[in-house]
Design a protein around this motif. Sequence first.
Motif: not given
Length: 300
Positions: A180-188
Amino acid sequence: MTQSCGFVAIVGRPNVGKSTLMNRILGQKVSITSRRPQTTRHQVMGIKTDEETQFIYVDTPGMHIMSKDRNKAINRFMNQAATQALRDIDCVVFIIDRTRWAPEDQVVLDKLEHVSAPVILAVNKVDWLEDKASLLPWLDEVGAKRDFAAILPISAKHGTNVPELEAEVAKHLPEGIHHFPDDQITDKSSRFLAAELVREKVMRQLGDELPYQMTVEIEEFKTDQRGTLHISALMMVERQGQKKILIGEAGDRIKKIGREARLEMERAFESKVMLNLWVKVKRGWSDDERALKSLGYDLD
């Protein structure tokens, strides 16, 4: 530098602090929490990238024993979602509550028998222990139940030993590029989080007044030209009496739920929110697999 990335399942019986731990690790709310067991109903992914290491945590519903009052399609879904999270993972964090081993802890341990990934045992809520001297012999006792990769006493709420837990997890993540991109925190999605925040406020306010047969569906989620986010949420219950409880006398309950949910949404989405709540009776939805799928309870 070489990158590493891996999936980490957070498992345990209901109400041991799985969602609190993931939120603590991420530094913000991704999973909702309440004092009621089985607040988490879905797998919720939380992503933390620390330089060259990407942790992909999967918060899971509490594994529970099916009983007369917990033998509906939604209960089966939650157990299946928790079990499915154990497939193709690189590490497991198994959470238990202080110095008590419950029958449902054994249910989780039995599920882990077939998992080849390393299992870290996290003994949560140790800050609540009145007799601190009881902790060491207890850690020896539970340590004999399985060959754990590590055993750590923690406080998910206050952060005690959570950095040490993360360091232990990092040892077991394989080399590989970040998923995932480094700034993404969830898939929701934001719609999912909005629905969950409404459900959290209902569960926190109503406690045992309202059974588990309540869910939330987002019917509108759009931003106007001024940047205001308009959200319409439908709260679904199974009986007319439950609808009356949710609305409250002269609508006071639903207003309070709406106010608290709106304030949290504004923090989460960093914009002004106009929230409209509705209540609808849909009999038997929690024991109807087709209805559950239409409401987003789908393992796919």
